[in-house]
Design a protein around this motif. Sequence first.
Motif, PDB file in Angstrom:
ATOM      1  N   SER A 110       0.828  -1.213   0.000  1.00  0.00           N
ATOM      2  CA  SER A 110       0.000   0.000   0.000  1.00  0.00           C
ATOM      3  C   SER A 110       0.858   1.257   0.000  1.00  0.00           C
ATOM      4  O   SER A 110       0.520   2.247  -0.648  1.00  0.00           O
ATOM      5  CB  SER A 110      -0.980   0.001   1.178  1.00  0.00           C
ATOM      6  OG  SER A 110      -0.324   0.240   2.401  1.00  0.00           O
ATOM      7  N   ARG A 111       1.992   1.223   0.684  1.00  0.00           N
ATOM      8  CA  ARG A 111       2.890   2.382   0.692  1.00  0.00           C
ATOM      9  C   ARG A 111       3.553   2.585  -0.662  1.00  0.00           C
ATOM     10  O   ARG A 111       3.646   3.714  -1.146  1.00  0.00           O
ATOM     11  CB  ARG A 111       3.955   2.213   1.773  1.00  0.00           C
ATOM     12  CG  ARG A 111       3.412   2.390   3.169  1.00  0.00           C
ATOM     13  CD  ARG A 111       4.485   2.213   4.213  1.00  0.00           C
ATOM     14  NE  ARG A 111       3.929   2.380   5.551  1.00  0.00           N
ATOM     15  CZ  ARG A 111       4.585   2.094   6.665  1.00  0.00           C
ATOM     16  NH1 ARG A 111       5.822   1.617   6.598  1.00  0.00           N
ATOM     17  NH2 ARG A 111       4.010   2.266   7.836  1.00  0.00           N
ATOM     18  N   VAL A 112       4.013   1.505  -1.270  1.00  0.00           N
ATOM     19  CA  VAL A 112       4.656   1.616  -2.585  1.00  0.00           C
ATOM     20  C   VAL A 112       3.660   2.133  -3.620  1.00  0.00           C
ATOM     21  O   VAL A 112       3.997   2.978  -4.451  1.00  0.00           O
ATOM     22  CB  VAL A 112       5.239   0.258  -3.021  1.00  0.00           C
ATOM     23  CG1 VAL A 112       5.610   0.267  -4.497  1.00  0.00           C
ATOM     24  CG2 VAL A 112       6.448  -0.102  -2.173  1.00  0.00           C
ATOM     25  N   LEU A 113       2.429   1.630  -3.564  1.00  0.00           N
ATOM     26  CA  LEU A 113       1.419   2.038  -4.531  1.00  0.00           C
ATOM     27  C   LEU A 113       0.733   3.347  -4.141  1.00  0.00           C
ATOM     28  O   LEU A 113      -0.067   3.883  -4.913  1.00  0.00           O
ATOM     29  CB  LEU A 113       0.382   0.926  -4.717  1.00  0.00           C
ATOM     30  CG  LEU A 113       0.936  -0.379  -5.281  1.00  0.00           C
ATOM     31  CD1 LEU A 113      -0.175  -1.423  -5.379  1.00  0.00           C
ATOM     32  CD2 LEU A 113       1.602  -0.169  -6.627  1.00  0.00           C
ATOM     33  N   ASP A 114       1.024   3.847  -2.940  1.00  0.00           N
ATOM     34  CA  ASP A 114       0.453   5.097  -2.431  1.00  0.00           C
ATOM     35  C   ASP A 114      -1.080   5.049  -2.410  1.00  0.00           C
ATOM     36  O   ASP A 114      -1.758   5.958  -2.893  1.00  0.00           O
ATOM     37  CB  ASP A 114       0.958   6.283  -3.253  1.00  0.00           C
ATOM     38  CG  ASP A 114       0.731   7.611  -2.555  1.00  0.00           C
ATOM     39  OD1 ASP A 114       0.713   7.639  -1.305  1.00  0.00           O
ATOM     40  OD2 ASP A 114       0.546   8.625  -3.257  1.00  0.00           O
ATOM     41  N   VAL A 115      -1.581   3.936  -1.862  1.00  0.00           N
ATOM     42  CA  VAL A 115      -3.020   3.700  -1.781  1.00  0.00           C
ATOM     43  C   VAL A 115      -3.325   3.174  -0.378  1.00  0.00           C
ATOM     44  O   VAL A 115      -2.584   2.338   0.137  1.00  0.00           O
ATOM     45  CB  VAL A 115      -3.451   2.628  -2.819  1.00  0.00           C
ATOM     46  CG1 VAL A 115      -4.921   2.316  -2.700  1.00  0.00           C
ATOM     47  CG2 VAL A 115      -3.124   3.079  -4.216  1.00  0.00           C
ATOM     48  N   PRO A 116      -4.410   3.644   0.252  1.00  0.00           N
ATOM     49  CA  PRO A 116      -4.759   3.086   1.563  1.00  0.00           C
ATOM     50  C   PRO A 116      -4.954   1.574   1.463  1.00  0.00           C
ATOM     51  O   PRO A 116      -5.511   1.073   0.485  1.00  0.00           O
ATOM     52  CB  PRO A 116      -6.082   3.783   1.923  1.00  0.00           C
ATOM     53  CG  PRO A 116      -6.099   5.021   1.086  1.00  0.00           C
ATOM     54  CD  PRO A 116      -5.343   4.689  -0.166  1.00  0.00           C
ATOM     55  N   ILE A 117      -4.515   0.872   2.469  1.00  0.00           N
ATOM     56  CA  ILE A 117      -4.584  -0.593   2.453  1.00  0.00           C
ATOM     57  C   ILE A 117      -6.016  -1.083   2.267  1.00  0.00           C
ATOM     58  O   ILE A 117      -6.248  -2.103   1.617  1.00  0.00           O
ATOM     59  CB  ILE A 117      -3.928  -1.191   3.715  1.00  0.00           C
ATOM     60  CG1 ILE A 117      -3.646  -2.680   3.518  1.00  0.00           C
ATOM     61  CG2 ILE A 117      -4.739  -0.896   4.957  1.00  0.00           C
ATOM     62  CD1 ILE A 117      -2.742  -3.281   4.565  1.00  0.00           C
ATOM     63  N   GLU A 118      -6.981  -0.329   2.776  1.00  0.00           N
ATOM     64  CA  GLU A 118      -8.385  -0.720   2.628  1.00  0.00           C
ATOM     65  C   GLU A 118      -8.843  -0.702   1.172  1.00  0.00           C
ATOM     66  O   GLU A 118      -9.795  -1.401   0.819  1.00  0.00           O
ATOM     67  CB  GLU A 118      -9.309   0.218   3.438  1.00  0.00           C
ATOM     68  CG  GLU A 118      -9.014   0.276   4.901  1.00  0.00           C
ATOM     69  CD  GLU A 118      -7.993   1.355   5.292  1.00  0.00           C
ATOM     70  OE1 GLU A 118      -7.980   1.735   6.466  1.00  0.00           O
ATOM     71  OE2 GLU A 118      -7.222   1.797   4.426  1.00  0.00           O
ATOM     72  N   GLU A 119      -8.181   0.110   0.359  1.00  0.00           N
ATOM     73  CA  GLU A 119      -8.507   0.182  -1.069  1.00  0.00           C
ATOM     74  C   GLU A 119      -7.963  -1.026  -1.845  1.00  0.00           C
ATOM     75  O   GLU A 119      -8.494  -1.376  -2.889  1.00  0.00           O
ATOM     76  CB  GLU A 119      -7.936   1.456  -1.693  1.00  0.00           C
ATOM     77  CG  GLU A 119      -8.629   2.724  -1.276  1.00  0.00           C
ATOM     78  CD  GLU A 119     -10.014   2.858  -1.871  1.00  0.00           C
ATOM     79  OE1 GLU A 119     -10.175   2.535  -3.076  1.00  0.00           O
ATOM     80  OE2 GLU A 119     -10.925   3.263  -1.137  1.00  0.00           O
ATOM     81  N   LEU A 120      -6.904  -1.619  -1.355  1.00  0.00           N
ATOM     82  CA  LEU A 120      -6.243  -2.709  -2.074  1.00  0.00           C
ATOM     83  C   LEU A 120      -6.888  -4.065  -1.860  1.00  0.00           C
ATOM     84  O   LEU A 120      -6.881  -4.903  -2.749  1.00  0.00           O
ATOM     85  CB  LEU A 120      -4.768  -2.810  -1.659  1.00  0.00           C
ATOM     86  CG  LEU A 120      -3.849  -1.714  -2.137  1.00  0.00           C
ATOM     87  CD1 LEU A 120      -2.445  -1.947  -1.601  1.00  0.00           C
ATOM     88  CD2 LEU A 120      -3.833  -1.647  -3.648  1.00  0.00           C
ATOM     89  N   PHE A 121      -7.409  -4.281  -0.662  1.00  0.00           N
ATOM     90  CA  PHE A 121      -7.885  -5.626  -0.291  1.00  0.00           C
ATOM     91  C   PHE A 121      -9.347  -5.591   0.121  1.00  0.00           C
ATOM     92  O   PHE A 121      -9.760  -4.769   0.916  1.00  0.00           O
ATOM     93  CB  PHE A 121      -7.049  -6.175   0.862  1.00  0.00           C
ATOM     94  CG  PHE A 121      -5.592  -6.279   0.551  1.00  0.00           C
ATOM     95  CD1 PHE A 121      -5.096  -7.349  -0.171  1.00  0.00           C
ATOM     96  CD2 PHE A 121      -4.707  -5.289   0.961  1.00  0.00           C
ATOM     97  CE1 PHE A 121      -3.749  -7.449  -0.472  1.00  0.00           C
ATOM     98  CE2 PHE A 121      -3.354  -5.383   0.673  1.00  0.00           C
ATOM     99  CZ  PHE A 121      -2.880  -6.461  -0.049  1.00  0.00           C
ATOM    100  N   ASP A 122     -10.120  -6.533  -0.434  1.00  0.00           N
ATOM    101  CA  ASP A 122     -11.528  -6.711  -0.060  1.00  0.00           C
ATOM    102  C   ASP A 122     -11.583  -7.933   0.852  1.00  0.00           C
ATOM    103  O   ASP A 122     -11.537  -9.070   0.381  1.00  0.00           O
ATOM    104  CB  ASP A 122     -12.390  -6.911  -1.290  1.00  0.00           C
ATOM    105  CG  ASP A 122     -13.872  -7.005  -0.955  1.00  0.00           C
ATOM    106  OD1 ASP A 122     -14.227  -6.919   0.236  1.00  0.00           O
ATOM    107  OD2 ASP A 122     -14.666  -7.169  -1.885  1.00  0.00           O
TER     108      ASP A 122
END
Length: 64
Positions: free
Chosen positions: A49-61
């Motif tokens: 999530s840090r590398v992609l600069d996206v909140p972790i909640e956005e990456l995983f369902d």
Amino acid sequence: MKTKIKQYRAAKGLTQQELANLVQVRRETIVFLEKGKYNPSLKLGVLISRVLDVPIEELFDIDD
């Protein structure tokens, strides 16, 4: 588990290998994550999530 790693990785212009190198895992791990066949550790999820600069909640369902 469904993930949006592939979409965000592509938007950043990263290959699977480049993302793997940045989070210090094998490319195969990224492949399995993108297919939803691997549940990452919390540490790996946070790193991605840090590398992609996206909140972790956005990456995983996690509802699946």
